[in-house]
Design a protein around this motif. Structure first.
Motif, PDB file in Angstrom:
ATOM      1  N   GLY A 103     102.005  11.403 124.988  1.00  0.00           N
ATOM      2  CA  GLY A 103     100.850  12.279 124.796  1.00  0.00           C
ATOM      3  C   GLY A 103      99.978  11.807 123.656  1.00  0.00           C
ATOM      4  N   VAL A 104      98.881  12.514 123.453  1.00  0.00           N
ATOM      5  CA  VAL A 104      97.989  12.117 122.368  1.00  0.00           C
ATOM      6  C   VAL A 104      98.619  12.555 121.043  1.00  0.00           C
ATOM      7  CG1 VAL A 104      95.895  12.250 123.761  1.00  0.00           C
ATOM      8  CG2 VAL A 104      96.596  14.224 122.446  1.00  0.00           C
ATOM      9  N   THR A 105      98.064  12.039 119.971  1.00  0.00           N
ATOM     10  CA  THR A 105      98.633  12.369 118.662  1.00  0.00           C
ATOM     11  C   THR A 105      98.519  13.884 118.389  1.00  0.00           C
ATOM     12  OG1 THR A 105      98.534  11.877 116.309  1.00  0.00           O
ATOM     13  CG2 THR A 105      96.459  11.728 117.464  1.00  0.00           C
ATOM     14  N   GLY A 106      99.579  14.428 117.848  1.00  0.00           N
ATOM     15  CA  GLY A 106      99.611  15.851 117.500  1.00  0.00           C
ATOM     16  C   GLY A 106      99.823  16.784 118.679  1.00  0.00           C
ATOM     17  N   SER A 107     100.283  16.227 119.817  1.00  0.00           N
ATOM     18  CA  SER A 107     100.423  17.081 121.007  1.00  0.00           C
ATOM     19  C   SER A 107     101.816  17.720 121.099  1.00  0.00           C
ATOM     20  CB  SER A 107     100.130  16.271 122.270  1.00  0.00           C
ATOM     21  OG  SER A 107     100.980  15.149 122.304  1.00  0.00           O
ATOM     22  N   GLY A 108     102.723  17.366 120.178  1.00  0.00           N
ATOM     23  CA  GLY A 108     104.025  18.027 120.155  1.00  0.00           C
ATOM     24  C   GLY A 108     105.169  17.188 120.686  1.00  0.00           C
ATOM     25  N   LYS A 109     105.035  15.880 120.657  1.00  0.00           N
ATOM     26  CA  LYS A 109     106.103  15.002 121.158  1.00  0.00           C
ATOM     27  C   LYS A 109     107.333  15.081 120.244  1.00  0.00           C
ATOM     28  CE  LYS A 109     103.384  11.410 120.956  1.00  0.00           C
ATOM     29  NZ  LYS A 109     102.139  12.061 120.545  1.00  0.00           N
ATOM     30  N   THR A 110     107.086  14.916 118.947  1.00  0.00           N
ATOM     31  CA  THR A 110     108.202  14.947 118.000  1.00  0.00           C
ATOM     32  C   THR A 110     108.828  16.338 117.976  1.00  0.00           C
ATOM     33  OG1 THR A 110     106.938  13.350 116.732  1.00  0.00           O
ATOM     34  CG2 THR A 110     108.830  14.303 115.632  1.00  0.00           C
TER      35      THR A 110
END
Ligand code: ATP
Length: 777
Positions: A103-110
């Motif tokens: 996903g894009v940065t800051g989308s909640g992957k981590t």
């Protein structure tokens, strides 16, 4: 075409043996509740994205299908159950699984993968569930050991005991590593979930490794390095699995141990603050859980691997405003994600249209590491994380397109892989029951059944003979069966050996090519080192020259400095001397001035006295003249006449302001006897008419001038007498010559003054001229 590829294609053609990449979608809650979402959920599996083409004023809606869509209200538990639990079940059955978030940065992957202590993500829930399930069935530590080539070996109880002993003595690296991280671990919530169908005839060992791909280089986040992490290479093992060479695989016996390792790695993982995410991952991180099962009594181990990959977010530089290092990282992240996308597209194209496009796995470390997953060595699941804000709609569209491509890719179903182990441990104590068979026993299992009985035929008793032959036939049948079994076993073993030989041959070939590459690299490095050495020598020579020149210059400067110092000293001395002399001179001048003043005062006094005396004398002369009018003119034809004041004034030389003309004529007779050795300055103001006079003025040593041009004419110290000659003729033949005489006296300022002290008068009369009447005389 090699065998595995052919096999894979065969499997892919069978729908029973293949499965697609499962793609899930998770929507992140909006930061601002008032913000308009750019997505809407049509069904639990369908998402509609509204793309606003502002220039044309048209709103387009596109639908995307997923295995499941998690809304912003879905919790971590729900995501785990849907996505990770099946992978975990496969893991303990020896199957491989890959789960990555995209996903894009800051989308909640981590957040999805790791979460926090209160909301544990997929990774902590997997670890907790795994240890909840195998808790009682764990093998003793170090019984199973990584061979550092992506394989495992079973150690004997004694070896394992030794390693455990070493660990308690804190000698091993691992202990140091664990100690280093102590205090950092997070205890994630554990809800006690357990897996079903865990085989209780197996012993389990769990191994953890944690790596990251940063700027297209792989680093081991658990490496026991005190300083900088060293990049690692990716290799293929004998089972054609890709692995990070030399990565630390650490055996953990509890969830807490695993979390501690995770915390160590997390500290080393490259994170940074960006405009779009306060804690943005700058690398792709890979958390590997490997579960090794020792199947008791079968000399077999089964290895399952679950790779949890937190991909760094794709980002647009115009939104993050990244520069420098951050920009380089972003470009590396975007490149690797693009390669992943290209690989997926190539796989889909090959499967849909039967083309033979080569997936560029080698273009990025990320795709190279997971190559075997995409080629059918395990299940692949992807969670697409979406930030549903309006500003992100354009980037979300790209993410969703990638998701669409990915879920079209079909992979062969993962099968458990068994590895034969001949090194079976013998355990005498503890809860672990290990197989009692040994290598020797395994080999002695090649028995040929019951012994062939000795046959003695009795020709008399045919019945008895039949019975013997039957018994013999039975034994031979058993032996035949045993032989067949042995043959089968032998074939199986031969096949296994052949496979191992092929694998090791392939590995050998790979190693050779790697060695060749390394040798080439070494050669290149050596030549570079040589070049650098030559350059270093050149530079050293240059440096030496510079140093020598510098030394010379320094010496020269020092000498100059010395000379300057000496000169300064001399100058100072001179100045002092000058100052002294000046003082002396001033004193001397003062003294001289004083002396001079005294002299002048004396002279002035003397002169005044003289003047007074002269005045007195003149007075007396005047009285005498007045009393004695008749002067005897005939005696000498000379008259002492007092010159008229005006006439005298005209003839006085005006050389200096100090020139003083003494108009008081003293008697020339008084001075006549003096000055025999004097030098006269004879001043002929007019050219005299040559006279035939008998009487001549007595000036033996004289200097004649017709004009006084310069002061030195008078101030010459050798001249002490002055005589001005004037002549008059009456035209009747009488000529009168007057000699005005005086003394030249020096003045106190260096000039000269003439003090007239007499007038001589020479008169020549013509005999033809009438005599003068007494009145005219
Ligand atoms: N489902 C969610 N519920 C609540 N908070 C969330 C959720 N998803 C993400 N967040 C929050 O959003 C922020 C950014 O999330 P996260 O760091 O996981 O993004 P990311 O996709 O990993 O970004 P990057 O690619 O830059 O590393 C975090 O503070 C996280 O707690």
């Amino acid at each position: 075409m090699n065998q595995p590829k052919m096999q894979r294609e065969k499997q892919l053609s069978n729908p029973e043996l293949r499965e697609p990449v499962k793609v899930f979608c998770r929507l992140r809650p909006l930061c601002d509740e008032s913000e308009l979402p750019s997505l809407k959920l049509l069904s639990p599996t369908t998402l509609t994205i509204i793309s606003d083409t502002k220039t044309k004023g048209v709103r387009r809606e596109c639908n995307y299908m997923f295995s499941y869509v998690f809304t912003s209200y879905s919790g971590q538990r729900e995501v785990f159950e849907h996505v990770a639990l099946p992978l975990l079940e496969d893991l303990v059955n020896g199957k491989n699984g890959l789960l990555f978030t995209y996903g894009v940065t800051g989308s909640g992957k981590t957040h999805t993968l790791n979460g926090d202590a209160a909301n544990p993500g997929i990774m902590p829930q997997c670890i907790n569930t795994l240890f909840n399930s195998i808790g009682e069935l764990q093998a003793q530590k170090y019984l199973i050991k990584s061979d550092r080539m992506n394989g495992f070996e079973v150690q004997s109880e004694n070896e394992a005991l030794e390693e455990r002993f070493r660990e308690t003595k804190s000698i091993t690296k691992r202990v140091r590593l664990t100690k280093k991280g102590s205090g950092d671990k997070i205890m994630y919530n554990n809800d006690g979930t357990k897996l079903k169908n865990i085989r209780d005839d197996c012993l389990f060992s769990v191994f953890i490794s944690y790596a990251e791909i940063y700027n297209n280089a792989v680093y081991d986040l658990l490496e026991d390095s005190n300083g900088k992490l060293q990049s690692k290479i990716i290799r293929e093992d004998s089972q054609r699995n890709m692995y990070v060479n030399g990565v630390e695989e650490i055996e953990v016996k509890s969830a807490a141990d695993a979390f501690e390792l995770f915390a160590i790695g997390q500290k080393r993982k490259r994170m940074a603050h960006t405009l779009l995410n306060a804690e943005s991952s700058r690398s792709h991180s890979i958390f590997n859980i490997r579960v090794v099962q020792l199947i008791q009594g079968q000399n077999l181990i089964k290895v399952g691997q679950l790779s949890l990959v937190d991909l760094a977010g794709s980002e647009r530089c115009n939104r993050t405003n990244n520069t420098g290092m951050r920009l380089k990282e972003a470009s590396s992240i975007n490149n690797s994600l693009m390669t992943l996308r290209t690989c997926m597209e190539a796989l889909r194209e090959n499967q849909l249209s039967g083309t033979n496009r080569v997936a560029p796995y080698r273009d990025s470390r990320l795709t190279l590491l997971f190559k075997n997953y995409f080629e059918g060595e395990g299940q692949v699941r992807m969670i697409v994380c979406i930030k549903p804000s309006d500003q992100d709609s354009e980037e979300n569209l790209q993410v969703l397109k990638f998701a669409e491509v990915t879920q079209d890719v079909q992979l062969t179903k993962a099968e458990p892989r068994y590895l034969q182990t001949f090194k079976t441990p013998t355990v005498k104590t503890g809860y672990i029951q290990t197989p009692k068979t040994t290598k020797a026993k395994t080999i002695s299992s090649f028995s040929f059944g019951p012994k062939i009985p000795s046959v003695k035929l009795d020709l008399q008793d045919v019945e008895k003979n039949f019975a013997i032959i039957d018994k013999l036939a039975q034994v031979l049948r058993v032996r035949k069966q045993k032989c067949d079994l042995n043959n089968e076993d032998f074939d199986r073993r031969a096949q296994h050996l052949r496979k191992r030989l092929i694998d090791s041959n392939q590995e050998n070939i790979m190693s050779r090519s790697e060695i060749r590459n390394l040798k080439a690299m070494l050669k290149r490095d050596k030549s570079q080192i040589q070049n650098l050495n030559v350059k270093i020598v050149d530079l050293e020579t240059l440096n030496n020259d510079f140093l020598t020149k510098n030394n010379e210059q320094q010496e020269f400067i020092q000498n100059l400095q010395l000379t300057i110092d000496e000169k300064n000293l001399k100058l100072n001395q001179n100045c002092l001397e000058q100052e002294k002399n000046k003082q002396k001179f001033v004193l001397h001048a003062e003294k001289l001035n004083q002396e001079h003043d005294n002299k002048l005062r004396k002279q002035r006094h003397q002169l005044e006295m003289e003047m007074q005396a002269r005045d007195l004398k003149l007075k007396k002369v005047k009285e005498l003249i007045e009393s004695d009018v008749n002067v005897d003119l005939t005696q000498s034809h000379r008259e002492v006449t007092k010159l008229p004041e005006t006439e005298l004034k005209e003839n006085i030389p005006q050389f200096t302001s100090e020139s003083v003309i003494d108009r008081n004529v003293t008697s020339n007779r008084l001075n006549r006897g003096r000055g025999i050795g004097d030098i006269w300055l004879e001043h002929n103001a007019v050219k005299p008419i040559p006279l035939q006079t008998v009487l001549q003025p007595s000036m033996k040593r004289r200097k004649s001038v017709d004009r006084l041009k310069k002061a030195s004419d008078v101030t010459n110290p050798k001249q002490s007498k002055y005589c001005l000659i004037a002549q008059e003729s009456d035209g009747a033949g009488d000529v009168e010559t007057k000699l005005y005489k005086g003394d030249i006296l020096p003045t106190c300022t260096g000039g000269a003054q003439v003090i007239f002290n007499g007038v001589e008068c020479l008169r020549e009369e013509s005999p033809t001229k009438m005599p003068l009447s007494p009145n005219n005389k």
